[in-house]
Design an enzyme around this catalytic site. Structure first.
Site, PDB file in Angstrom:
ATOM      1  N   TYR A 194      24.548  -2.423  16.045  1.00  0.00           N
ATOM      2  CA  TYR A 194      24.398  -1.354  17.038  1.00  0.00           C
ATOM      3  C   TYR A 194      23.464  -0.283  16.498  1.00  0.00           C
ATOM      4  CZ  TYR A 194      27.371  -2.313  20.984  1.00  0.00           C
ATOM      5  OH  TYR A 194      27.865  -2.824  22.137  1.00  0.00           O
TER       6      TYR A 194
ATOM      7  N   GLU B 137      22.444   2.646  18.662  1.00  0.00           N
ATOM      8  CA  GLU B 137      22.256   3.618  19.747  1.00  0.00           C
ATOM      9  C   GLU B 137      21.579   4.879  19.224  1.00  0.00           C
ATOM     10  OE1 GLU B 137      26.101   2.333  20.798  1.00  0.00           O
ATOM     11  OE2 GLU B 137      25.903   3.233  22.804  1.00  0.00           O
TER      12      GLU B 137
ATOM     13  N   ASP C  69       3.276   0.549  37.163  1.00  0.00           N
ATOM     14  CA  ASP C  69       4.044  -0.579  36.655  1.00  0.00           C
ATOM     15  C   ASP C  69       3.020  -1.674  36.350  1.00  0.00           C
ATOM     16  OD1 ASP C  69       5.505  -2.898  36.323  1.00  0.00           O
ATOM     17  OD2 ASP C  69       6.982  -2.402  37.868  1.00  0.00           O
TER      18      ASP C  69
ATOM     19  N   THR D 227       6.834  -4.931  31.583  1.00  0.00           N
ATOM     20  CA  THR D 227       7.592  -5.910  30.827  1.00  0.00           C
ATOM     21  C   THR D 227       6.744  -6.275  29.613  1.00  0.00           C
ATOM     22  OG1 THR D 227       6.639  -7.625  32.223  1.00  0.00           O
ATOM     23  CG2 THR D 227       8.872  -6.898  32.768  1.00  0.00           C
TER      24      THR D 227
ATOM     25  N   LYS E 232       4.791 -11.046  29.889  1.00  0.00           N
ATOM     26  CA  LYS E 232       3.950 -11.751  30.851  1.00  0.00           C
ATOM     27  C   LYS E 232       2.583 -12.005  30.212  1.00  0.00           C
ATOM     28  CE  LYS E 232       6.470 -10.278  34.982  1.00  0.00           C
ATOM     29  NZ  LYS E 232       7.306  -9.075  34.812  1.00  0.00           N
TER      30      LYS E 232
ATOM     31  N   ARG F  40      10.700 -11.188  25.556  1.00  0.00           N
ATOM     32  CA  ARG F  40      11.164 -10.773  26.885  1.00  0.00           C
ATOM     33  C   ARG F  40      11.812  -9.390  26.824  1.00  0.00           C
ATOM     34  NH1 ARG F  40      11.723 -13.239  31.665  1.00  0.00           N
ATOM     35  NH2 ARG F  40      10.688 -14.977  30.685  1.00  0.00           N
TER      36      ARG F  40
HETATM   37  N1  DSN Z   1       9.720 -11.826  38.302  1.00  0.00           N
HETATM   38  C1  DSN Z   1       8.467 -11.155  38.137  1.00  0.00           C
HETATM   39  C2  DSN Z   1       7.337 -11.882  38.795  1.00  0.00           C
HETATM   40  O1  DSN Z   1       7.405 -13.082  38.875  1.00  0.00           O
HETATM   41  O2  DSN Z   1       6.373 -11.265  39.180  1.00  0.00           O
HETATM   42  C3  DSN Z   1       8.529  -9.753  38.587  1.00  0.00           C
HETATM   43  O3  DSN Z   1       9.632  -9.145  38.033  1.00  0.00           O
END
Ligand code: DSN
Length: 420
Positions: free
Chosen positions: A54, A56, A200, A226, A229, A235
């Site tokens: 942990y 925090e 975003d 995120t 990607k 992730r």
């Molecule tokens: N799941 C993602 C996508 O495929 O664009 C977005 O969160």
């Protein structure tokens, strides 16, 4: 405590993991625009003892003792993220892009107050104000649309929507928009209505990090993303900001919207940001874009219409409204020949989100496998033939065979000579 190998301790999970390795390696061409394959060093950090602790709080200011090495990896992740994105501050603790958006909206806008975001079926995300999501439930969202003629986000349309909504925050950034995100234009609109600007960049963060896309800073106040990607990392989620928002950003994550950070994920984010700092990553990001253009050419060669007529980034969005099939059917037809994609709404789609009139395709994962323009052009032509001739089993069998050959020629984790 007895340590056993997973194969012995839990044969059922072990088998499922092996099946998944096989699926990723040899079963299909991965063309979901939001997916990618991480290098082994990221997997190694994710599966590490950092999961046992942990932590925090934040580096130097934790609620638990024994966080020396956790501070070290979190600081590395934060520093590397700031360098990659030209940000003053990075919070690497969000478990996902959606939780990052939840924290930011909650702290910077406040319950019931006004936000302006893109329509979901025009490329937005559930957490940009959709009514089935926390965002549409807790905040008063107005929306802006893609222009029907240009199929791009145009300043006049966004300005009109912003004047009408008079929002405290504007969200830019999309999950299904194949063109450059114009952060500068959104800044001009935000200034006009005195709104905070949040981007975003979940889909394009790898392109941004490599300098292959317009930079969100200094135009945006806060950036969420995120980390798995196009940036090809562990992730999770992340928030970047200008210095003036740093304290509030941190509070929006802990203690507001999360408890203990997932330190094994943060260690793996640090490793993936190190990978993204290497010069090879810049080449990778440039290749993603070249591959997307080649894919678009192959699809158009076979007579398919693309939303906005092409791509500037890592994805294309096929518009099937003039074809005899829906997005749902298109996704299934491609899966039959080993091409994994997803059905996706197109702007002004007459079909429901579970059916749709579009198929979204992306090139980050195949570029990681080492494929180049010739391969993506060929794959685009195959997809075009398949979607135009859904009943032709000769075409189906030929494509099935060719997909297997391509998978064989570009190994992923097994016997791979490709450095990534
Ligand atoms: N799941 C993602 C996508 O495929 O664009 C977005 O969160």
């Amino acid at each position: 405590m007895k340590h056993r190998d997973l194969s012995e301790a839990d044969p059922e999970v072990y088998e499922a993991l092996n099946n998944e390795i096989e699926r990723q390696e040899s079963d299909s061409l991965e063309m979901i625009a939001s997916e990618n394959f991480v290098p082994r060093q990221v997997l190694q950090a994710q599966g590490s003892v950092m999961t046992n602790k942990y932590a925090e709080g934040y580096p130097g200011n934790r609620y638990y003792a024994g966080c020396e090495y956790h501070d070290r990896v979190e600081n590395l992740a934060r520093e590397r993220a700031c360098e990659l994105f030209g940000a003053d501050h990075a919070n690497v603790q969000p478990h996902s892009g959606s939780t990052a958006n939840f924290g930011i909206l909650s702290k910077f806008v406040g319950k019931g107050n006004k936000v302006l975001g893109p329509v979901l079926s025009h490329g937005g995300h559930l957490s940009h104000g959709h009514d089935v999501n926390f965002s549409g439930d807790l905040f008063d969202f107005g929306t802006y649309c893609i222009n029907r003629d240009t199929e791009r986000f145009e300043k006049a349309d966004v300005m009109e929507a912003a004047r009408e909504a008079d929002p405290e925050m504007i969200i830019t950034g999309f999950s299904a928009y194949p063109r450059e995100f114009d952060f500068e234009m959104f800044r001009e609109v935000a200034d006009e209505v005195d709104a905070t600007l949040m981007a975003d960049i979940a889909h394009i963060s790898g392109l941004v990090a490599a300098g292959e896309h317009q930079q969100p800073f200094p135009h945006c106040d806060i950036v969420t993303t995120t980390t798995h990607k196009s940036i090809r990392g562990a992730r999770g989620g992340m928030i970047l900001s200008k210095e003036e928002h740093a304290e509030k950003v941190d509070k929006s994550v802990f203690p507001y919207s999360q408890g203990g950070p997932l330190m094994h994920q943060i260690a793996a984010k640090a490793v993936s940001f190190r990978e993204a700092q290497r010069p090879e990553f810049d080449d990778y990001a440039a290749q993603i874009k070249r591959n997307a253009k080649a894919l678009a050419e192959g699809l158009q060669e076979k007579g398919l219409r693309l939303v906005s007529g092409g791509t500037d980034n890592h994805m294309v969005l096929i518009d099937l409204r003039d074809e005899e099939i829906t997005g749902k059917k298109g996704e299934a037809l491609l899966e039959e020949i080993g091409i994994v994609s997803n059905k996706n709404s197109v702007p002004y789609d007459p079909e429901s989100p579970m059916v749709t009139s579009g198929v979204r395709l992306g090139t980050p994962a195949l570029t990681t496998r080492g494929m180049k323009e010739t391969h993506l052009r060929e794959i685009g032509e195959m997809i075009g033939e398949r979607l135009k001739n859904p009943e032709d089993t000769g075409i189906k069998n030929r494509h099935d065979e060719r997909v297997s050959e391509l998978l064989e020629s570009f190994p992923l984790y097994r016997n791979s000579e490709v450095e990534y």
